[in-house]
Design an enzyme around this catalytic site. Structure first.
Site: not given
Length: 775
Positions: A327, A363, A422, A445, A608
């Site tokens: 990220w 993600c 997400h 996840d 984000y």
């Protein structure tokens, strides 16, 4: 596997045959060969004598005794090996060939819904029957002969753990058990019907056939071409992943192209994603991921355990899994997360590089890969996007924002965050480990946020449990609940260093939870599956129930009266990249008295995920509100020059507002995230789309920025159309247009989608798709 030759009796047993002559039992050729063997070590003398004495009881092995393919045990318990001559085959009734009927257009693959796999293996789903032909060296005698099948999987197959399966021959098949029956006999050929267990471990099994006749027994040699891949079975009622809707099975198991949503709640964007679960090599890659996890194959029959393994293995943290997250905005040594348009290239790269994590993902990449793996293995799965998704770092089940005495954010304490969006997954299964009613959709996840039992993974968490605030049910329901339904609580530091709760926002987390609709390229809002309607008594009860199990249960105090409200809004679809951003701030005084409000504003560039990158503007404004007045609107703007050098991947900004009403000391606070919209790529097919014939696609794009885009790359791929290609374009000038042409030869007929994305340092999240009907 090679079998070691060994005598079952001591060598003194040869004394039982003192008068046997050699006569016709050995030909001249055999004598010459045996004379040559006299030169061998004396330790083999007894074996040579036994061959001469009784060649029918002890024969040499196939391939000069290097490998024992079939072993016969006589009534005297002396092993006998087959040479392959006519006399031998008459004796042993061994298997000479196996036909698994594994053609993609054949009965097995069609009935098991595995005909889409671009693989030559037999791929079946557990809990169903499949058929196979075996050819024996002589006709099978049902009154004297027997046979059974054996399947082995994993590194150490064990019968008690279901990784070594013995399948007995029966007259009639029964459900819920491993059995094999003879359906038809044609001379030396047998058509067998094999029934599998609906709880069988999934994976790749080695097959052997064991035959027994009055003269002995034989075992077929393992041939990798006859391996059988067993998957979960959503079509089987006894399987815990059973799904009773054919339309949903088609969407959540068989569909290999989908939509992934991103952006913000008011600016929902989407991109097409190639899941590609049936592409050649993907099943092998998915099974490799399981093997790489180091978990025993005996646990691969439980979908609850399976999704926890996949959740952990799709990210690279802890276990060198499939995708390495990044990220930072700097992607040297890999691909930017926004470049990927599907899972196929990622999984193949991971497999071919022997488990080296693929760089890089965020993600939606993790979620896209999870969907591919679970659909490939037979677990119904969908990709889900949650807008205003909270990241609770301290298991408080609240999202906490801390201010100092002057209402300035304390960034060192603000560890919780709210992501613009997400992406995770829902998978479908029964939950026999939970109370009745907790089955159905479960959250899983793979994005590495917080650990679960010491490993970066999440789920499966029951949507029913999450919706009702029953966060005490496993796995990780607390974390998922906070993502979709936590309250946002603002805290102010006192002079003595303690903190007081000054404001509570109840409707800012978990909005427009989205997935692709069944059978349609449209968005399906599933927020109602995750939470009761905002503000209802049911929703508040769920929140209060959940927070009893959090670390800040004391945060909930009786509500106080409020007479000033604060809101932020945006016109249309919002600002475009390269232009000024404009929002509207609305204040409303519902009391009968004047109110004076001191309004603090701060806008920051954020990832984000909600993580702060840089503050680009601050401002303070005094606002006078008349009694019983309608909305007072303030126009707020941010110039392109103020943000252009700070943007990261998703071009996201967040406006933080805090205010105090002078007369009542009421505190107001809110945060509003928005993104700057990027243009789409335009894809135009050139030529007729026919399997095996060359055609092309023209990709067009216009730079929306008042600056040059440097080092532009175009990434193109399409299932059944072309493998992934990268086109190096170069620079695109300010406001300039550009186009590239990519050539390809379609390999599969039917409706197909061609995907493209653009990557450069100054502009990301640019992509496009076109539908192509291949003849």
């Amino acid at each position: 596997m090679p079998v070691e030759n060994r005598l079952h009796r001591s060598t003194s047993a040869v004394g039982r045959f003192p008068t046997v002559g050699f006569g016709d039992a050995a030909t001249e050729e055999t004598r010459e060969k045996e004379e040559g063997e006299e030169k061998d070590a004396r330790g083999n003398a007894c074996l040579r004598w036994l061959r001469r004495a009784c060649p029918c009881c002890y024969r040499k092995t196939v391939d000069d005794e290097d490998e024992l393919v079939n072993t016969l045990v006589t009534g005297d318990d002396v092993p006998t090996t087959n040479t392959g001559d006519n006399n031998d085959t008459e004796l042993d009734g061994r298997v000479t060939s196996i036909d698994l009927m594994k053609a993609k257009s054949g009965q097995n693959r069609k009935e098991h819904n595995t005909d889409k796999f671009q693989s030559e293996d037999l791929i079946i789903r557990r809990g169903q029957t499949f058929q196979m032909w075996i050819t024996l060296s002589r006709p099978f005698n049902t009154s004297t002969d027997k046979l059974h099948l054996e399947l082995k999987t994993g590194s150490a197959p064990v019968i008690s753990k279901g990784t070594h399966v013995i399948i007995p021959l029966v007259e009639d098949l029964e459900d819920d058990r491993w059995e094999v029956a003879v359906v038809r006999q044609e001379d030396k050929k047998l058509l067998l019907s094999v029934n599998s267990l609906p709880t069988a471990n999934i994976g790749r099994y080695q097959l052997t056939v064991h035959t027994v006749c009055p003269n002995g027994q034989a075992t077929s040699k393992h041939d990798p071409a006859n391996d059988i891949c067993i998957l979960f079975n959503p079509w089987c009622e006894e399987d815990t992943v059973f799904m009773d809707s054919e339309d949903e099975r088609t969407e959540y198991v068989l569909n290999d192209v989908g939509l992934i949503y991103y952006g913000t709640e008011l600016q929902i964007g989407y991109r097409t994603w190639d899941y590609g679960q049936f592409e050649d090599g993907i099943l092998a890659a998915c099974l490799y991921v399981l093997e790489k996890s180091g978990t025993p194959a005996s646990g691969w029959g439980d979908p609850i355990n399976m999704v926890r393994i996949i959740s952990a293995m799709v990210n690279s943290v802890d276990d060198f899994g499939v995708v390495q997250g990044n990220w930072s905005g700097t992607y040297t040594g890999g691909s930017a997360p926004t470049v990927w348009t599907g899972s196929v290239e990622i999984l193949k790269q991971y497999h071919s590089n022997k488990g080296t994590p693929v760089c890089f993902g965020q993600c939606w990449v993790f979620a896209g890969v999870v969907t591919t793996v679970l659909r490939c293995l037979g677990v119904p799965c969908r990709t889900v996007t949650n807008y205003s998704s909270a990241h609770d770092t301290d298991v408080s089940l609240t999202t906490d924002v801390y201010f100092d005495e002057n209402l300035e954010p304390l960034e060192n304490l603000n560890r919780d965050s709210i992501w613009n969006f997400h992406v995770w997954n829902d998978c479908w299964m029964a939950r026999p480990d939970l109370p009745t009613g907790m089955g159905g959709w479960q959250v899983v996840d793979a994005t590495p946020q917080e650990t679960s039992q010491g490993t970066f993974r999440c789920g499966p968490a029951s949507l029913t449990a999450v919706r009702n605030g029953q966060v005490y049910h496993k796995h990780d329901a607390t974390f998922v609940f906070a993502e979709v339904n936590s309250d946002k609580i603002y805290w102010q530091r006192n002079v003595d260093g303690t903190f007081d709760q000054i404001y509570n926002e109840k409707k800012v987390v978990g909005h427009s939870i989205s997935t692709k609709a069944v059978g349609l390229d449209e968005r399906f809002d599933i927020t109602h599956l995750y939470k009761h309607a905002e503000g209802t008594e049911e929703e508040r009860i769920a929140v209060e129930t959940a927070c009893k199990y959090g670390t800040k249960a004391e945060a909930y105090t009786p509500p106080t009266s409020e007479d000033v409200s604060l809101e932020v809004s945006m016109d249309g679809t919002g600002p475009q990249m390269g232009s000024d951003a404009q929002l509207t701030i609305s204040l409303k005084n519902s009391s009968s008295d004047n109110r004076k409000v001191l309004l603090h504003s701060q806008v920051a560039v954020i990832y984000y995920t909600g993580v702060h990158k840089a503050t680009v503007q601050r401002d303070n404004t005094d606002v006078d509100l008349l009694p019983n007045e309608g909305e007072t609107q303030l126009e707020w703007s941010l110039a392109y020059e103020d943000y252009k050098n700070e943007l990261v991947d998703q071009a996201s900004l967040m406006l933080t507002l805090s205010a105090r009403v002078k007369e009542t000391q009421q505190v107001l606070a809110t945060q509003y995230s928005f993104r700057l919209r990027s243009p789409d790529l335009t894809l135009k097919p050139i030529g007729k789309a026919v399997v095996g014939e060359k055609m092309a696609v023209e990709i067009s794009f216009t730079n929306p920025l008042p600056q040059t885009l440097k080092g532009v790359l175009f990434h193109v791929e399409g299932l059944g159309l072309m493998t992934a290609q990268t086109v190096h374009y170069g620079d695109i000038g300010s406001r300039a247009s550009a186009s590239v042409t990519a050539n390809f030869v379609p390999t599969q007929s039917g409706p197909r989608k061609l995907l493209a994305s653009l990557d450069c340092r100054q502009l990301t999240q640019v992509h496009g798709v076109v539908s192509i009907d291949v003849q």
